[in-house]
Design a protein around this motif. Structure first.
Motif, PDB file in Angstrom:
ATOM      1  N   ILE A  85      20.285 -36.569 -13.896  1.00 13.50           N
ATOM      2  CA  ILE A  85      21.510 -37.340 -14.112  1.00 13.50           C
ATOM      3  C   ILE A  85      22.458 -36.598 -15.045  1.00 13.50           C
ATOM      4  O   ILE A  85      23.672 -36.527 -14.807  1.00 13.50           O
ATOM      5  N   MET A  86      21.916 -36.000 -16.114  1.00 16.22           N
ATOM      6  CA  MET A  86      22.760 -35.254 -17.039  1.00 16.22           C
ATOM      7  C   MET A  86      23.360 -34.024 -16.360  1.00 16.22           C
ATOM      8  O   MET A  86      24.544 -33.688 -16.583  1.00 16.22           O
ATOM      9  N   ALA A  87      22.586 -33.350 -15.514  1.00 14.65           N
ATOM     10  CA  ALA A  87      23.112 -32.177 -14.807  1.00 14.65           C
ATOM     11  C   ALA A  87      24.239 -32.557 -13.861  1.00 14.65           C
ATOM     12  O   ALA A  87      25.258 -31.860 -13.765  1.00 14.65           O
ATOM     13  N   VAL A  88      24.070 -33.675 -13.165  1.00  8.84           N
ATOM     14  CA  VAL A  88      25.133 -34.144 -12.271  1.00  8.84           C
ATOM     15  C   VAL A  88      26.368 -34.542 -13.074  1.00  8.84           C
ATOM     16  O   VAL A  88      27.505 -34.331 -12.627  1.00  8.84           O
ATOM     17  N   GLY A  89      26.176 -35.073 -14.266  1.00 14.16           N
ATOM     18  CA  GLY A  89      27.315 -35.519 -15.062  1.00 14.16           C
ATOM     19  C   GLY A  89      28.147 -34.390 -15.625  1.00 14.16           C
ATOM     20  O   GLY A  89      29.378 -34.411 -15.546  1.00 14.16           O
ATOM     21  N   ILE A  90      27.483 -33.369 -16.189  1.00 11.62           N
ATOM     22  CA  ILE A  90      28.242 -32.305 -16.858  1.00 11.62           C
ATOM     23  C   ILE A  90      28.395 -31.063 -15.994  1.00 11.62           C
ATOM     24  O   ILE A  90      29.187 -30.168 -16.325  1.00 11.62           O
ATOM     25  N   GLY A  91      27.649 -30.973 -14.875  1.00  5.43           N
ATOM     26  CA  GLY A  91      27.707 -29.769 -14.051  1.00  5.43           C
ATOM     27  C   GLY A  91      29.090 -29.442 -13.509  1.00  5.43           C
ATOM     28  O   GLY A  91      29.563 -28.304 -13.660  1.00  5.43           O
ATOM     29  N   PRO A  92      29.781 -30.387 -12.879  1.00  9.61           N
ATOM     30  CA  PRO A  92      31.108 -30.050 -12.333  1.00  9.61           C
ATOM     31  C   PRO A  92      32.082 -29.545 -13.392  1.00  9.61           C
ATOM     32  O   PRO A  92      32.853 -28.607 -13.128  1.00  9.61           O
ATOM     33  N   GLY A  93      32.061 -30.146 -14.562  1.00  6.78           N
ATOM     34  CA  GLY A  93      32.969 -29.694 -15.610  1.00  6.78           C
ATOM     35  C   GLY A  93      32.650 -28.295 -16.080  1.00  6.78           C
ATOM     36  O   GLY A  93      33.563 -27.489 -16.338  1.00  6.78           O
ATOM     37  N   LEU A  94      31.354 -27.966 -16.210  1.00  5.37           N
ATOM     38  CA  LEU A  94      30.987 -26.619 -16.632  1.00  5.37           C
ATOM     39  C   LEU A  94      31.349 -25.587 -15.572  1.00  5.37           C
ATOM     40  O   LEU A  94      31.746 -24.455 -15.900  1.00  5.37           O
ATOM     41  N   LEU A  95      31.202 -25.938 -14.315  1.00  8.11           N
ATOM     42  CA  LEU A  95      31.565 -25.000 -13.253  1.00  8.11           C
ATOM     43  C   LEU A  95      33.069 -24.797 -13.154  1.00  8.11           C
ATOM     44  O   LEU A  95      33.533 -23.702 -12.818  1.00  8.11           O
ATOM     45  N   LEU A  96      33.831 -25.833 -13.462  1.00  5.49           N
ATOM     46  CA  LEU A  96      35.281 -25.727 -13.374  1.00  5.49           C
ATOM     47  C   LEU A  96      35.856 -24.860 -14.472  1.00  5.49           C
ATOM     48  O   LEU A  96      36.790 -24.078 -14.241  1.00  5.49           O
ATOM     49  N   GLY A  97      35.308 -24.978 -15.693  1.00  5.05           N
ATOM     50  CA  GLY A  97      35.798 -24.181 -16.804  1.00  5.05           C
ATOM     51  C   GLY A  97      37.168 -24.645 -17.288  1.00  5.05           C
ATOM     52  O   GLY A  97      37.688 -25.685 -16.855  1.00  5.05           O
ATOM     53  N   SER A  98      37.766 -23.894 -18.182  1.00  7.69           N
ATOM     54  CA  SER A  98      39.090 -24.155 -18.757  1.00  7.69           C
ATOM     55  C   SER A  98      39.114 -25.492 -19.492  1.00  7.69           C
ATOM     56  O   SER A  98      38.096 -26.165 -19.668  1.00  7.69           O
ATOM     57  N   GLY A  99      40.301 -25.902 -19.919  1.00 12.28           N
ATOM     58  CA  GLY A  99      40.440 -27.149 -20.665  1.00 12.28           C
ATOM     59  C   GLY A  99      40.141 -28.369 -19.822  1.00 12.28           C
ATOM     60  O   GLY A  99      39.505 -29.327 -20.276  1.00 12.28           O
ATOM     61  N   ALA A 100      40.605 -28.363 -18.568  1.00 12.42           N
ATOM     62  CA  ALA A 100      40.336 -29.498 -17.690  1.00 12.42           C
ATOM     63  C   ALA A 100      38.839 -29.633 -17.427  1.00 12.42           C
ATOM     64  O   ALA A 100      38.295 -30.748 -17.360  1.00 12.42           O
ATOM     65  N   GLY A 101      38.148 -28.520 -17.309  1.00  9.97           N
ATOM     66  CA  GLY A 101      36.705 -28.566 -17.105  1.00  9.97           C
ATOM     67  C   GLY A 101      35.985 -29.136 -18.310  1.00  9.97           C
ATOM     68  O   GLY A 101      35.008 -29.886 -18.162  1.00  9.97           O
ATOM     69  N   ALA A 102      36.451 -28.785 -19.508  1.00 11.84           N
ATOM     70  CA  ALA A 102      35.824 -29.333 -20.715  1.00 11.84           C
ATOM     71  C   ALA A 102      36.007 -30.849 -20.788  1.00 11.84           C
ATOM     72  O   ALA A 102      35.076 -31.578 -21.145  1.00 11.84           O
ATOM     73  N   ALA A 103      37.222 -31.318 -20.449  1.00 14.10           N
ATOM     74  CA  ALA A 103      37.455 -32.768 -20.456  1.00 14.10           C
ATOM     75  C   ALA A 103      36.595 -33.461 -19.410  1.00 14.10           C
ATOM     76  O   ALA A 103      36.017 -34.530 -19.659  1.00 14.10           O
ATOM     77  N   LEU A 104      36.470 -32.836 -18.214  1.00 16.12           N
ATOM     78  CA  LEU A 104      35.635 -33.423 -17.166  1.00 16.12           C
ATOM     79  C   LEU A 104      34.168 -33.438 -17.578  1.00 16.12           C
ATOM     80  O   LEU A 104      33.439 -34.403 -17.309  1.00 16.12           O
ATOM     81  N   ALA A 105      33.727 -32.377 -18.248  1.00 13.78           N
ATOM     82  CA  ALA A 105      32.339 -32.327 -18.714  1.00 13.78           C
ATOM     83  C   ALA A 105      32.075 -33.407 -19.761  1.00 13.78           C
ATOM     84  O   ALA A 105      31.002 -34.031 -19.776  1.00 13.78           O
ATOM     85  N   PHE A 106      33.064 -33.647 -20.621  1.00 12.57           N
ATOM     86  CA  PHE A 106      32.885 -34.687 -21.637  1.00 12.57           C
ATOM     87  C   PHE A 106      32.788 -36.073 -20.993  1.00 12.57           C
ATOM     88  O   PHE A 106      31.931 -36.881 -21.369  1.00 12.57           O
ATOM     89  N   LEU A 107      33.661 -36.347 -20.026  1.00 13.14           N
ATOM     90  CA  LEU A 107      33.588 -37.637 -19.331  1.00 13.14           C
ATOM     91  C   LEU A 107      32.277 -37.783 -18.566  1.00 13.14           C
ATOM     92  O   LEU A 107      31.661 -38.848 -18.545  1.00 13.14           O
ATOM     93  N   GLY A 108      31.851 -36.701 -17.925  1.00 10.32           N
ATOM     94  CA  GLY A 108      30.577 -36.740 -17.214  1.00 10.32           C
ATOM     95  C   GLY A 108      29.408 -36.947 -18.151  1.00 10.32           C
ATOM     96  O   GLY A 108      28.449 -37.658 -17.826  1.00 10.32           O
ATOM     97  N   PHE A 109      29.489 -36.339 -19.334  1.00  9.87           N
ATOM     98  CA  PHE A 109      28.427 -36.519 -20.334  1.00  9.87           C
ATOM     99  C   PHE A 109      28.355 -37.978 -20.774  1.00  9.87           C
ATOM    100  O   PHE A 109      27.255 -38.547 -20.894  1.00  9.87           O
ATOM    101  N   ALA A 110      29.509 -38.604 -21.038  1.00 11.77           N
ATOM    102  CA  ALA A 110      29.522 -40.006 -21.451  1.00 11.77           C
ATOM    103  C   ALA A 110      28.968 -40.911 -20.352  1.00 11.77           C
ATOM    104  O   ALA A 110      28.161 -41.818 -20.617  1.00 11.77           O
ATOM    105  N   ALA A 111      29.402 -40.657 -19.103  1.00  9.38           N
ATOM    106  CA  ALA A 111      28.890 -41.476 -18.001  1.00  9.38           C
ATOM    107  C   ALA A 111      27.389 -41.285 -17.809  1.00  9.38           C
ATOM    108  O   ALA A 111      26.646 -42.240 -17.536  1.00  9.38           O
ATOM    109  N   ALA A 112      26.909 -40.045 -17.972  1.00  6.14           N
ATOM    110  CA  ALA A 112      25.482 -39.777 -17.821  1.00  6.14           C
ATOM    111  C   ALA A 112      24.674 -40.477 -18.913  1.00  6.14           C
ATOM    112  O   ALA A 112      23.581 -40.995 -18.652  1.00  6.14           O
ATOM    113  N   CYS A 113      25.206 -40.514 -20.141  1.00  2.49           N
ATOM    114  CA  CYS A 113      24.508 -41.203 -21.228  1.00  2.49           C
ATOM    115  C   CYS A 113      24.375 -42.697 -20.940  1.00  2.49           C
ATOM    116  O   CYS A 113      23.322 -43.298 -21.192  1.00  2.49           O
ATOM    117  N   VAL A 114      25.427 -43.299 -20.401  1.00  2.49           N
ATOM    118  CA  VAL A 114      25.367 -44.728 -20.069  1.00  2.49           C
ATOM    119  C   VAL A 114      24.329 -44.971 -18.974  1.00  2.49           C
ATOM    120  O   VAL A 114      23.511 -45.906 -19.056  1.00  2.49           O
TER     121      VAL A 114
END
Length: 403
Positions: free
Chosen positions: A227-256
């Motif tokens: 679940i954590m890999a699915v949450g933060i994976g897309p953001g890490l693959l995207l990179g840049s600032g938008a990827g970091a924001a996506l990874a943070f949102l994915g991390f929060a959703a994965a924690c829930v």
């Protein structure tokens, strides 16, 4: 079908296939004549009159107390107390009764529960100390004055070194928790019925379920990691600032999602042990029992985790201070970022503190999980009736209707 009386799942209840008990009029004592007939001698018509007011005639007996005269009780009598063949009453439990029941079971069977937990904790801590001393790499030093890319590199190296150092200890602790939980679950199941148990009896009942429990213990963390890999994976693959924001949102959703699943699967181990369920069936069973009571289950687990944290803090801090003093470690090494080198005295003193904490925490948490499972089955499936029958309590025969 579970061989242990009282713990069978609803699908294998002993009453399956039997007709529902319906109250019927009793047969005549002498066996003569059909039921439901009036007596052939009836009072003459027109001779009935309402009863006179008590005490209105001469020579009338005073009324019995509580029946129209004399002192009266205030209100109706409350329901009879629930049967309690063991450490808990056979009814829905409160939070305090769950925690107290776990402590009472450990106190009543301290030789079996705490003795086994102490032995497992000592072996575990010896293994951890030897790994820390001979197998694990030295902690990475961090320069507090580093900036920019160098500071990021040092932080990454330190985090990787910490994860590598924690992995073996976490694996050993997980195995120790598994063995302790298997024995304590059996002890709790016997304590609820008021039955004595020995370590050999508990081990004989728990041993066939060790491998399925190990599979459950490994499967749940793998689900959480996925679940954590699915949450933060897309953001890490995207990179840049938008990827970091996506990874943070994915991390929060994965924690829930992980929190929700952890609570939903909290009763899987007792279901696997006591109902002899498979791994997947135990996960489904736990989710079914927790459904509709997620917040209550979360509250019990949160308070249990808080109590274990406080106990760990109260025991570990004094032993840590004593270990630093005995080892002669310079406190400045902790402040300037230099990785301190700990000697045998430090590892032994802190290991003693860890043994004390583990001996108390492992069985307490396992007991709370088992009693929370019992409480949910009492609330949803009237398990209290099955347990009362298994305990041999009078008035709980096989024909007692389920609520």
């Amino acid at each position: 079908m579970n061989d242990s009386p009282g713990w069978a799942s609803p699908g294998s209840a002993p009453s399956d296939g039997k007709e529902t008990a319906i109250p019927r009029p009793s047969e005549p004592q002498d066996g003569s004549g059909p039921t439901g007939q009036w007596s052939p001698e009836q009072p003459p018509p027109g001779q009935w009159s309402p009863p006179s007011n008590p005490g209105s005639g001469p020579g009338t007996r005073p009324p019995a107390p509580g029946w129209g005269g004399g002192p009266r009780r205030q209100g109706w009598a409350g329901p009879p107390p629930a049967a309690k063949p063991g450490v808990i009453p056979l009814r829905p439990l409160s939070l305090g009764e769950i925690l107290d029941g776990s402590v009472s079971a450990l106190r009543a069977h301290w030789r079996t529960a705490l003795g086994f937990s102490l032995a497992v904790s000592v072996i575990t801590q010896i293994a951890v100390i030897l790994m820390q001393r001979y197998l694990l790499p030295e902690p990475t030093s961090v320069d507090p004055n580093a900036t920019g890319a160098e500071a990021l590199r040092q932080a990454t190296d330190s985090a990787r070194s910490t994860l590598i150092s924690l992995a073996p200890a976490t694996l050993v602790t997980m195995i120790a928790t598994l063995f302790t939980a298997s024995i304590i679950t059996v002890v709790i199941s016997r304590s609820v019925l008021g039955r004595p148990t020995t370590l050999s009896d508990a081990w004989a009942e728990a041993r066939p379920r060790i491998l399925p429990l190990l599979g459950l213990t490994v499967l749940v963390p793998l689900i959480m990691a996925a679940i954590m890999a699915v949450g933060i994976g897309p953001g890490l693959l995207l990179g840049s600032g938008a990827g970091a924001a996506l990874a943070f949102l994915g991390f929060a959703a994965a924690c829930v999602a992980m929190l929700w699943l952890n609570v939903s699967f909290a009763l899987a181990a007792p279901a696997l042990m006591l109902e002899r369920q498979s791994i997947v069936a135990a996960l489904r069973r736990s989710a079914k029992l927790v459904r509709g009571a997620w917040w209550r289950t979360f509250g019990v687990l949160a308070l249990t985790w808080l109590l274990t944290f406080l106990l760990t803090f109260l025991v570990s801090i004094p032993f840590g201070i004593i270990a630093v003093i005995v080892d002669g470690t310079d406190v400045s090494e902790f402040l300037n970022g230099t990785a301190p080198s700990f000697g045998w005295s430090f590892l032994i003193v802190t290991g003693i503190g860890e043994v004390i904490v583990s001996t108390l925490i492992y069985p307490f948490v396992a007991g709370v999980m088992a009693l929370l499972y019992v409480d949910q089955r009492i609330r949803r499936e009237a398990l209290d009736l099955d347990l009362a029958r298994a305990a041999g309590l009078p008035g709980y025969g096989a024909d007692t209707p389920r609520s």
